[in-house]
Design a protein around this motif. Structure first.
Motif: not given
Length: 512
Positions: A114-137
Protein backbone atom coordinates in the motif's frame (compact mmCIF):
# COMPACT_ATOMS: atom_id res chain seq x y z
CA UNK A 1 -7.27 -21.93 -9.43
CA UNK A 2 -10.34 -20.73 -11.30
CA UNK A 3 -12.41 -20.76 -8.10
CA UNK A 4 -9.67 -18.91 -6.18
CA UNK A 5 -9.47 -16.26 -8.89
CA UNK A 6 -13.23 -15.79 -8.94
CA UNK A 7 -13.37 -15.45 -5.14
CA UNK A 8 -10.50 -12.94 -5.19
CA UNK A 9 -12.32 -10.89 -7.82
CA UNK A 10 -15.45 -10.91 -5.66
CA UNK A 11 -13.38 -9.87 -2.61
CA UNK A 12 -11.95 -6.92 -4.53
CA UNK A 13 -15.41 -5.80 -5.60
CA UNK A 14 -16.54 -6.13 -1.99
CA UNK A 15 -13.68 -3.94 -0.76
CA UNK A 16 -14.74 -1.15 -3.13
CA UNK A 17 -18.06 -1.00 -1.26
CA UNK A 18 -16.23 0.12 1.88
CA UNK A 19 -15.60 3.56 0.33
CA UNK A 20 -17.86 6.29 -0.97
CA UNK A 21 -20.46 6.28 -2.42
CA UNK A 22 -21.61 3.08 -0.64
CA UNK A 23 -19.45 3.55 2.48
CA UNK A 24 -19.67 0.20 4.31
CA UNK A 25 -16.33 0.28 6.16
CA UNK A 26 -17.06 -2.74 8.37
CA UNK A 27 -16.51 -5.06 5.38
CA UNK A 28 -12.82 -4.09 5.02
CA UNK A 29 -11.35 -6.91 7.21
CA UNK A 30 -13.59 -9.51 5.57
CA UNK A 31 -12.54 -8.50 2.05
CA UNK A 32 -8.85 -8.44 3.01
CA UNK A 33 -9.15 -11.78 4.81
CA UNK A 34 -10.81 -13.31 1.75
CA UNK A 35 -7.87 -12.27 -0.43
CA UNK A 36 -5.43 -13.83 2.02
CA UNK A 37 -7.39 -17.09 1.94
CA UNK A 38 -7.28 -17.26 -1.87
CA UNK A 39 -3.47 -17.13 -1.87
CA UNK A 40 -3.02 -19.69 0.92
CA UNK A 41 -1.43 -22.94 -0.26
CA UNK A 42 -0.15 -21.42 -3.50
CA UNK A 43 3.43 -20.87 -4.54
CA UNK A 44 4.60 -17.33 -5.18
CA UNK A 45 4.72 -17.97 -8.92
CA UNK A 46 0.96 -18.60 -9.00
CA UNK A 47 -0.20 -16.33 -6.15
CA UNK A 48 -0.15 -13.31 -8.46
CA UNK A 49 -3.27 -14.49 -10.31
CA UNK A 50 -5.82 -14.19 -7.48
CA UNK A 51 -3.97 -11.06 -6.32
CA UNK A 52 -4.39 -9.47 -9.74
CA UNK A 53 -8.06 -10.50 -9.87
CA UNK A 54 -8.58 -8.82 -6.49
CA UNK A 55 -6.88 -5.64 -7.74
CA UNK A 56 -9.01 -5.58 -10.89
CA UNK A 57 -12.21 -6.04 -8.90
CA UNK A 58 -11.25 -3.35 -6.41
CA UNK A 59 -9.47 -0.61 -8.28
CA UNK A 60 -11.41 -0.51 -11.54
CA UNK A 61 -14.53 -0.07 -9.41
CA UNK A 62 -13.03 2.27 -6.82
CA UNK A 63 -11.91 4.89 -9.36
CA UNK A 64 -14.70 4.38 -11.88
CA UNK A 65 -15.27 8.13 -11.61
CA UNK A 66 -12.12 8.66 -13.68
CA UNK A 67 -13.76 7.02 -16.69
CA UNK A 68 -16.62 9.48 -16.54
CA UNK A 69 -14.56 12.61 -15.85
CA UNK A 70 -11.08 12.22 -17.37
CA UNK A 71 -11.58 9.53 -19.98
CA UNK A 72 -11.61 5.82 -20.73
CA UNK A 73 -7.90 5.66 -21.56
CA UNK A 74 -6.80 7.28 -18.28
CA UNK A 75 -9.12 5.04 -16.26
CA UNK A 76 -7.87 1.86 -17.90
CA UNK A 77 -4.22 2.85 -17.58
CA UNK A 78 -4.27 3.95 -13.95
CA UNK A 79 -6.55 1.20 -12.66
CA UNK A 80 -4.52 -1.36 -14.58
CA UNK A 81 -1.24 -0.18 -13.05
CA UNK A 82 -2.68 -0.18 -9.53
CA UNK A 83 -4.16 -3.66 -10.03
CA UNK A 84 -0.65 -4.94 -10.79
CA UNK A 85 0.44 -4.01 -7.26
CA UNK A 86 -2.20 -6.36 -5.88
CA UNK A 87 -0.83 -9.04 -8.18
CA UNK A 88 2.55 -8.56 -6.50
CA UNK A 89 0.81 -8.68 -3.12
CA UNK A 90 -0.75 -12.03 -4.09
CA UNK A 91 2.65 -13.57 -4.78
CA UNK A 92 4.14 -12.09 -1.61
CA UNK A 93 1.34 -13.33 0.64
CA UNK A 94 1.46 -16.79 -0.96
CA UNK A 95 5.13 -17.00 0.07
CA UNK A 96 4.57 -15.57 3.56
CA UNK A 97 1.77 -18.02 4.38
CA UNK A 98 4.53 -20.58 5.05
CA UNK A 99 6.04 -18.56 7.88
CA UNK A 100 5.17 -18.99 11.54
CA UNK A 101 2.89 -16.21 12.78
CA UNK A 102 1.84 -15.72 9.16
CA UNK A 103 -1.07 -13.33 9.96
CA UNK A 104 1.46 -10.74 11.19
CA UNK A 105 3.63 -11.17 8.10
CA UNK A 106 0.62 -10.83 5.79
CA UNK A 107 -0.60 -7.64 7.50
CA UNK A 108 2.86 -6.11 7.16
CA UNK A 109 2.96 -7.10 3.48
CA UNK A 110 -0.39 -5.41 2.80
CA UNK A 111 0.88 -2.13 4.27
CA UNK A 112 4.24 -2.40 2.49
CA UNK A 113 2.51 -2.72 -0.91
CA UNK A 114 0.00 0.00 0.00
CA UNK A 115 2.83 2.40 0.86
CA UNK A 116 4.77 1.43 -2.28
CA UNK A 117 1.92 2.12 -4.66
CA UNK A 118 1.11 5.36 -2.82
CA UNK A 119 4.44 6.83 -3.93
CA UNK A 120 5.52 4.93 -7.06
CA UNK A 121 5.69 5.04 -10.02
CA UNK A 122 6.11 8.76 -10.53
CA UNK A 123 4.16 10.23 -7.59
CA UNK A 124 2.07 7.10 -6.97
CA UNK A 125 -1.65 6.88 -6.16
CA UNK A 126 -2.73 6.70 -2.48
CA UNK A 127 -6.44 6.43 -3.34
CA UNK A 128 -7.89 3.26 -1.85
CA UNK A 129 -5.84 2.97 1.34
CA UNK A 130 -7.76 0.91 3.86
CA UNK A 131 -7.63 3.72 6.43
CA UNK A 132 -9.40 6.12 4.06
CA UNK A 133 -12.64 4.22 4.74
CA UNK A 134 -12.78 4.67 8.53
CA UNK A 135 -13.62 8.35 9.03
CA UNK A 136 -17.16 7.67 10.29
CA UNK A 137 -16.35 4.57 12.36
CA UNK A 138 -15.31 3.89 15.99
CA UNK A 139 -11.84 3.18 14.58
CA UNK A 140 -11.34 6.82 13.52
CA UNK A 141 -10.12 7.94 17.01
CA UNK A 142 -7.09 5.67 16.50
CA UNK A 143 -5.85 7.97 13.71
CA UNK A 144 -4.15 10.56 15.97
CA UNK A 145 -2.48 7.73 17.90
CA UNK A 146 -1.06 5.62 15.04
CA UNK A 147 -1.67 7.65 11.86
CA UNK A 148 -3.41 6.56 8.66
CA UNK A 149 -0.74 3.96 7.84
CA UNK A 150 -1.06 2.51 11.33
CA UNK A 151 -4.84 2.22 10.93
CA UNK A 152 -4.34 0.42 7.61
CA UNK A 153 -2.07 -2.00 9.47
CA UNK A 154 -4.76 -2.62 12.10
CA UNK A 155 -7.37 -3.34 9.42
CA UNK A 156 -5.04 -5.61 7.47
CA UNK A 157 -4.17 -7.47 10.69
CA UNK A 158 -7.88 -7.96 11.42
CA UNK A 159 -8.31 -9.42 7.95
CA UNK A 160 -5.35 -11.76 8.41
CA UNK A 161 -6.64 -12.93 11.80
CA UNK A 162 -10.08 -13.63 10.33
CA UNK A 163 -8.37 -15.78 7.72
CA UNK A 164 -6.57 -17.60 10.54
CA UNK A 165 -9.89 -18.26 12.28
CA UNK A 166 -11.20 -19.87 9.07
CA UNK A 167 -8.25 -22.23 8.52
CA UNK A 168 -7.42 -22.99 12.18
CA UNK A 169 -8.40 -26.29 13.77
CA UNK A 170 -10.00 -27.11 17.10
CA UNK A 171 -8.14 -25.50 20.00
CA UNK A 172 -6.08 -23.28 17.70
CA UNK A 173 -9.31 -21.72 16.44
CA UNK A 174 -10.12 -20.58 19.95
CA UNK A 175 -6.72 -18.94 20.18
CA UNK A 176 -7.20 -17.27 16.78
CA UNK A 177 -10.61 -15.99 17.80
CA UNK A 178 -9.30 -14.66 21.11
CA UNK A 179 -6.43 -12.84 19.39
CA UNK A 180 -8.83 -11.35 16.86
CA UNK A 181 -11.17 -10.08 19.56
CA UNK A 182 -8.21 -8.70 21.47
CA UNK A 183 -6.93 -6.76 18.47
CA UNK A 184 -10.37 -5.32 17.74
CA UNK A 185 -10.69 -4.23 21.38
CA UNK A 186 -7.25 -2.63 21.27
CA UNK A 187 -8.08 -0.80 18.03
CA UNK A 188 -11.31 0.56 19.52
CA UNK A 189 -9.71 1.63 22.81
CA UNK A 190 -8.90 5.19 21.55
CA UNK A 191 -12.64 5.77 21.16
CA UNK A 192 -12.83 5.69 24.98
CA UNK A 193 -9.94 8.15 25.32
CA UNK A 194 -9.89 10.42 22.23
CA UNK A 195 -6.63 12.26 21.64
CA UNK A 196 -7.35 15.98 21.94
CA UNK A 197 -4.83 18.77 21.43
CA UNK A 198 -4.97 21.88 23.57
CA UNK A 199 -6.10 24.94 21.64
CA UNK A 200 -3.64 27.81 21.64
CA UNK A 201 -6.04 30.33 20.13
CA UNK A 202 -8.84 30.88 17.63
CA UNK A 203 -9.23 32.46 14.21
CA UNK A 204 -12.10 33.30 11.89
CA UNK A 205 -11.81 31.93 8.36
CA UNK A 206 -13.96 32.73 5.34
CA UNK A 207 -14.18 29.94 2.75
CA UNK A 208 -15.30 31.16 -0.69
CA UNK A 209 -16.94 28.84 -3.22
CA UNK A 210 -17.54 31.03 -6.25
CA UNK A 211 -19.08 28.39 -8.55
CA UNK A 212 -18.20 27.40 -12.13
CA UNK A 213 -20.27 28.77 -15.03
CA UNK A 214 -21.53 26.73 -17.95
CA UNK A 215 -21.82 22.95 -17.61
CA UNK A 216 -20.06 23.07 -14.23
CA UNK A 217 -17.53 20.34 -14.95
CA UNK A 218 -15.02 22.39 -16.95
CA UNK A 219 -12.96 24.94 -15.02
CA UNK A 220 -11.65 26.38 -18.31
CA UNK A 221 -15.10 26.83 -19.90
CA UNK A 222 -15.05 30.48 -18.75
CA UNK A 223 -12.08 30.76 -16.39
CA UNK A 224 -12.24 34.55 -16.26
CA UNK A 225 -15.79 34.34 -14.91
CA UNK A 226 -14.63 31.78 -12.31
CA UNK A 227 -12.19 34.37 -10.98
CA UNK A 228 -14.81 37.11 -11.13
CA UNK A 229 -17.25 34.92 -9.17
CA UNK A 230 -14.72 34.66 -6.32
CA UNK A 231 -13.99 38.38 -6.47
CA UNK A 232 -17.71 39.23 -6.32
CA UNK A 233 -18.37 36.81 -3.46
CA UNK A 234 -15.50 38.30 -1.46
CA UNK A 235 -16.66 41.86 -2.11
CA UNK A 236 -20.18 40.86 -1.04
CA UNK A 237 -18.69 39.36 2.13
CA UNK A 238 -16.94 42.67 2.82
CA UNK A 239 -20.28 44.45 2.50
CA UNK A 240 -21.87 41.97 4.93
CA UNK A 241 -19.02 42.53 7.39
CA UNK A 242 -19.52 46.28 7.08
CA UNK A 243 -23.23 45.85 7.75
CA UNK A 244 -22.53 43.74 10.82
CA UNK A 245 -24.24 40.59 9.50
CA UNK A 246 -20.96 38.68 9.26
CA UNK A 247 -17.89 38.73 11.50
CA UNK A 248 -14.61 40.08 10.16
CA UNK A 249 -12.49 37.11 9.05
CA UNK A 250 -8.77 36.88 9.79
CA UNK A 251 -8.22 35.64 6.25
CA UNK A 252 -10.14 34.42 3.20
CA UNK A 253 -9.58 31.07 1.48
CA UNK A 254 -10.06 30.75 -2.27
CA UNK A 255 -9.87 27.37 -4.05
CA UNK A 256 -7.39 25.92 -6.50
CA UNK A 257 -7.95 27.35 -9.99
CA UNK A 258 -9.80 30.36 -8.63
CA UNK A 259 -7.43 32.00 -11.11
CA UNK A 260 -6.64 29.67 -14.01
CA UNK A 261 -4.35 32.25 -15.63
CA UNK A 262 -1.19 33.79 -14.19
CA UNK A 263 -2.23 36.66 -11.87
CA UNK A 264 1.16 38.29 -12.43
CA UNK A 265 0.69 38.42 -16.22
CA UNK A 266 -3.08 38.74 -16.58
CA UNK A 267 -3.96 42.33 -15.66
CA UNK A 268 -7.67 41.61 -15.35
CA UNK A 269 -7.09 38.80 -12.88
CA UNK A 270 -4.56 40.87 -10.95
CA UNK A 271 -6.97 43.79 -10.68
CA UNK A 272 -9.76 41.48 -9.49
CA UNK A 273 -7.64 40.03 -6.69
CA UNK A 274 -6.54 43.52 -5.60
CA UNK A 275 -10.16 44.66 -5.59
CA UNK A 276 -11.26 41.75 -3.43
CA UNK A 277 -8.37 42.01 -0.96
CA UNK A 278 -8.81 45.77 -0.61
CA UNK A 279 -12.54 45.34 0.02
CA UNK A 280 -12.21 42.69 2.72
CA UNK A 281 -9.05 44.22 4.21
CA UNK A 282 -7.42 40.89 5.16
CA UNK A 283 -5.15 38.43 3.32
CA UNK A 284 -6.65 36.11 0.72
CA UNK A 285 -5.07 32.69 0.13
CA UNK A 286 -5.50 32.62 -3.66
CA UNK A 287 -5.32 29.44 -5.76
CA UNK A 288 -3.43 30.38 -8.92
CA UNK A 289 -1.76 28.87 -11.97
CA UNK A 290 1.59 30.65 -12.38
CA UNK A 291 3.78 30.48 -15.48
CA UNK A 292 7.28 29.04 -15.07
CA UNK A 293 8.76 29.46 -18.52
CA UNK A 294 7.36 28.26 -21.85
CA UNK A 295 7.24 24.57 -20.91
CA UNK A 296 6.23 24.55 -17.25
CA UNK A 297 3.57 25.84 -14.88
CA UNK A 298 3.18 26.06 -11.10
CA UNK A 299 0.00 25.34 -9.14
CA UNK A 300 0.24 27.65 -6.14
CA UNK A 301 -1.51 28.94 -3.06
CA UNK A 302 -0.48 32.60 -2.80
CA UNK A 303 -0.96 34.76 0.30
CA UNK A 304 -2.27 38.03 -1.13
CA UNK A 305 -2.08 40.87 1.38
CA UNK A 306 -4.34 43.94 0.87
CA UNK A 307 -1.34 46.26 1.44
CA UNK A 308 1.78 44.43 0.28
CA UNK A 309 0.24 42.22 -2.41
CA UNK A 310 1.46 38.71 -3.26
CA UNK A 311 3.73 37.15 -0.65
CA UNK A 312 4.21 33.69 0.83
CA UNK A 313 3.47 30.75 -1.50
CA UNK A 314 2.85 27.02 -1.38
CA UNK A 315 3.37 25.00 -4.57
CA UNK A 316 1.49 21.76 -5.13
CA UNK A 317 3.78 18.87 -4.18
CA UNK A 318 2.06 16.06 -6.06
CA UNK A 319 0.90 17.00 -9.57
CA UNK A 320 -1.13 14.24 -11.21
CA UNK A 321 0.80 12.20 -13.83
CA UNK A 322 -0.78 12.44 -17.29
CA UNK A 323 -3.30 14.92 -15.86
CA UNK A 324 -1.02 17.81 -14.89
CA UNK A 325 2.29 16.66 -16.32
CA UNK A 326 3.41 14.00 -18.80
CA UNK A 327 6.10 11.59 -17.58
CA UNK A 328 8.38 10.42 -20.38
CA UNK A 329 6.90 13.11 -22.60
CA UNK A 330 9.78 12.89 -25.09
CA UNK A 331 8.75 9.33 -25.98
CA UNK A 332 5.06 10.08 -26.49
CA UNK A 333 3.25 11.83 -29.27
CA UNK A 334 1.26 14.86 -28.17
CA UNK A 335 -1.83 13.53 -29.93
CA UNK A 336 -2.01 10.29 -27.94
CA UNK A 337 -5.21 10.08 -25.87
CA UNK A 338 -5.71 13.38 -24.06
CA UNK A 339 -2.05 14.34 -23.82
CA UNK A 340 -2.72 17.29 -26.09
CA UNK A 341 -4.72 18.80 -23.22
CA UNK A 342 -1.53 19.01 -21.13
CA UNK A 343 0.77 21.21 -23.26
CA UNK A 344 2.97 22.21 -20.28
CA UNK A 345 4.26 20.14 -17.39
CA UNK A 346 3.38 21.18 -13.86
CA UNK A 347 6.42 21.32 -11.57
CA UNK A 348 6.37 19.80 -8.08
CA UNK A 349 6.75 21.95 -4.97
CA UNK A 350 9.17 21.11 -2.18
CA UNK A 351 8.03 23.41 0.63
CA UNK A 352 8.08 21.86 4.11
CA UNK A 353 7.24 24.87 6.30
CA UNK A 354 3.72 26.24 6.81
CA UNK A 355 2.49 29.45 5.22
CA UNK A 356 2.19 32.59 7.31
CA UNK A 357 -1.31 34.00 6.80
CA UNK A 358 -2.44 36.90 9.00
CA UNK A 359 -0.02 35.78 11.70
CA UNK A 360 -1.32 32.18 11.59
CA UNK A 361 0.85 29.20 10.59
CA UNK A 362 -1.17 27.37 7.96
CA UNK A 363 -0.43 23.93 6.46
CA UNK A 364 -1.73 24.15 2.90
CA UNK A 365 -2.53 21.28 0.52
CA UNK A 366 -3.67 21.53 -3.07
CA UNK A 367 -6.20 18.96 -4.33
CA UNK A 368 -4.67 15.44 -4.43
CA UNK A 369 -1.93 16.55 -2.00
CA UNK A 370 -4.44 15.76 0.74
CA UNK A 371 -4.07 12.02 0.03
CA UNK A 372 -0.30 12.09 0.61
CA UNK A 373 1.29 12.10 4.05
CA UNK A 374 4.55 13.95 3.41
CA UNK A 375 3.48 17.55 2.78
CA UNK A 376 0.97 17.62 5.63
CA UNK A 377 3.28 15.96 8.15
CA UNK A 378 6.20 18.24 7.17
CA UNK A 379 4.18 21.39 7.79
CA UNK A 380 2.44 20.19 10.95
CA UNK A 381 5.70 19.12 12.61
CA UNK A 382 7.11 22.55 11.76
CA UNK A 383 4.44 24.50 13.61
CA UNK A 384 1.28 24.61 11.49
CA UNK A 385 -1.73 25.59 13.61
CA UNK A 386 -4.45 25.07 11.02
CA UNK A 387 -4.97 23.00 7.84
CA UNK A 388 -6.31 24.38 4.57
CA UNK A 389 -7.09 22.53 1.35
CA UNK A 390 -7.43 24.33 -1.97
CA UNK A 391 -8.98 21.99 -4.48
CA UNK A 392 -10.58 22.16 -7.90
CA UNK A 393 -12.98 19.26 -8.30
CA UNK A 394 -14.98 20.71 -11.18
CA UNK A 395 -13.90 17.87 -13.49
CA UNK A 396 -15.32 15.38 -10.98
CA UNK A 397 -18.37 17.34 -9.83
CA UNK A 398 -20.87 14.78 -11.19
CA UNK A 399 -18.94 11.79 -9.85
CA UNK A 400 -18.22 10.06 -6.55
CA UNK A 401 -14.65 11.42 -6.49
CA UNK A 402 -15.67 14.52 -4.57
CA UNK A 403 -17.14 12.41 -1.76
CA UNK A 404 -14.07 10.16 -1.62
CA UNK A 405 -11.74 13.16 -1.44
CA UNK A 406 -13.86 14.89 1.21
CA UNK A 407 -13.66 11.73 3.35
CA UNK A 408 -9.86 11.79 3.04
CA UNK A 409 -9.90 15.48 3.95
CA UNK A 410 -11.88 14.78 7.11
CA UNK A 411 -9.45 11.99 7.98
CA UNK A 412 -6.54 14.47 7.89
CA UNK A 413 -8.29 16.71 10.40
CA UNK A 414 -8.68 13.76 12.79
CA UNK A 415 -5.16 12.46 12.23
CA UNK A 416 -3.48 15.81 12.88
CA UNK A 417 -5.89 16.97 15.61
CA UNK A 418 -6.46 20.26 13.79
CA UNK A 419 -9.27 22.30 12.34
CA UNK A 420 -9.38 22.21 8.55
CA UNK A 421 -10.92 24.53 5.96
CA UNK A 422 -11.37 23.33 2.37
CA UNK A 423 -12.35 25.51 -0.60
CA UNK A 424 -13.47 24.24 -4.01
CA UNK A 425 -14.81 26.26 -6.97
CA UNK A 426 -18.13 24.39 -6.92
CA UNK A 427 -17.88 21.62 -4.30
CA UNK A 428 -17.20 20.24 -1.80
CA UNK A 429 -16.21 23.24 0.37
CA UNK A 430 -16.45 23.10 4.13
CA UNK A 431 -15.00 23.54 7.60
CA UNK A 432 -14.06 20.44 9.61
CA UNK A 433 -13.40 20.07 13.35
CA UNK A 434 -10.49 17.99 14.75
CA UNK A 435 -12.84 15.08 15.47
CA UNK A 436 -13.90 14.95 11.81
CA UNK A 437 -17.26 16.67 12.33
CA UNK A 438 -18.31 18.84 9.39
CA UNK A 439 -19.36 22.08 11.07
CA UNK A 440 -20.15 23.89 7.81
CA UNK A 441 -20.51 22.74 4.21
CA UNK A 442 -21.50 24.41 0.94
CA UNK A 443 -23.95 22.79 -1.43
CA UNK A 444 -22.31 21.73 -4.71
CA UNK A 445 -22.65 24.07 -7.71
CA UNK A 446 -23.59 27.09 -5.63
CA UNK A 447 -21.94 30.40 -4.80
CA UNK A 448 -21.44 30.23 -1.04
CA UNK A 449 -19.27 31.89 1.60
CA UNK A 450 -18.72 30.02 4.87
CA UNK A 451 -17.49 32.12 7.81
CA UNK A 452 -16.48 30.07 10.82
CA UNK A 453 -14.41 30.43 13.97
CA UNK A 454 -11.80 27.69 14.16
CA UNK A 455 -9.37 26.58 16.84
CA UNK A 456 -5.59 26.72 16.53
CA UNK A 457 -3.15 24.13 17.91
CA UNK A 458 0.63 23.70 17.87
CA UNK A 459 1.11 20.29 19.53
CA UNK A 460 1.70 17.24 17.32
CA UNK A 461 -0.20 13.96 17.56
CA UNK A 462 1.68 10.66 17.96
CA UNK A 463 0.37 9.53 14.57
CA UNK A 464 2.02 12.49 12.86
CA UNK A 465 5.20 12.02 14.91
CA UNK A 466 5.44 8.45 13.64
CA UNK A 467 5.43 9.82 10.10
CA UNK A 468 6.72 7.35 7.53
CA UNK A 469 8.11 4.88 10.07
CA UNK A 470 5.15 2.44 10.19
CA UNK A 471 5.39 2.00 6.44
CA UNK A 472 9.16 1.60 6.55
CA UNK A 473 9.01 -1.01 9.30
CA UNK A 474 6.35 -3.01 7.43
CA UNK A 475 8.44 -2.89 4.26
CA UNK A 476 11.54 -4.16 6.06
CA UNK A 477 9.54 -6.91 7.79
CA UNK A 478 8.10 -8.04 4.46
CA UNK A 479 11.54 -8.24 2.87
CA UNK A 480 12.88 -10.14 5.89
CA UNK A 481 9.97 -12.59 5.72
CA UNK A 482 10.59 -13.25 2.04
CA UNK A 483 14.32 -13.67 2.65
CA UNK A 484 13.75 -16.15 5.47
CA UNK A 485 11.50 -18.15 3.18
CA UNK A 486 14.03 -18.14 0.36
CA UNK A 487 16.99 -19.36 2.44
CA UNK A 488 15.60 -22.83 3.27
CA UNK A 489 14.62 -23.28 -0.37
CA UNK A 490 18.10 -22.35 -1.49
CA UNK A 491 19.66 -24.80 0.97
CA UNK A 492 17.43 -27.60 -0.29
CA UNK A 493 18.23 -26.87 -3.92
CA UNK A 494 22.01 -26.79 -3.37
CA UNK A 495 22.47 -29.83 -1.09
CA UNK A 496 24.30 -32.72 -2.86
CA UNK A 497 22.40 -35.91 -3.57
CA UNK A 498 23.09 -38.59 -0.89
CA UNK A 499 25.41 -41.43 -2.02
CA UNK A 500 23.83 -44.91 -2.31
CA UNK A 501 24.58 -47.37 0.50
CA UNK A 502 27.35 -49.91 -0.33
CA UNK A 503 26.28 -53.44 -1.29
CA UNK A 504 27.48 -56.35 0.94
CA UNK A 505 28.62 -58.82 -1.74
CA UNK A 506 30.24 -61.17 0.83
CA UNK A 507 26.88 -62.06 2.31
CA UNK A 508 25.57 -62.97 -1.14
CA UNK A 509 28.52 -65.32 -1.74
CA UNK A 510 28.01 -67.12 1.56
CA UNK A 511 24.33 -67.73 0.81
CA UNK A 512 25.24 -69.17 -2.56
Amino acid sequence: MLLRTFLALAAGLTLSLAFEPVALPWIVPFAVGALFLTTRGLRARSGWLPGLAFGVGFYFTHIYWMRESIGLDAWLALAGIEALFYGVLGSVTAALHRRRLWPAWLAAAWVAVEVLRSGWPFSGMPWGRLSFAVVDTPLAPALPYVGSVGVSLLLAAMGALLAWVVVARDRERLVAGAVTVGLVALALLPALAPYELEQTGTATVAVVQGNVPGPGNDILYDFQQVTQNHVDATVDLAAAVGAGSQPQPDFVLWPENSTASDPFRDETVNAGIREASAAIGVPILVGAMVDSGPDHVLNQGIVWDPVTGAGDRYTKRHPVPYGEYIPLRRYLTGTFGKLALVPRDMLSGTRKTPLQVAGISVADSICFDIAYDDGIFDQVTRGAELLTVQTSNASFIFTDQIDQQFAITRLRAIETGRWLAVASPNGVSGVIAPDGEVVAVADPRTTTVLVEEVGLATAVTPGVRLGAWPGRVCTVLTLVGLLLGALPYRRRSTLPEPEPAPTDTTHDKVLS
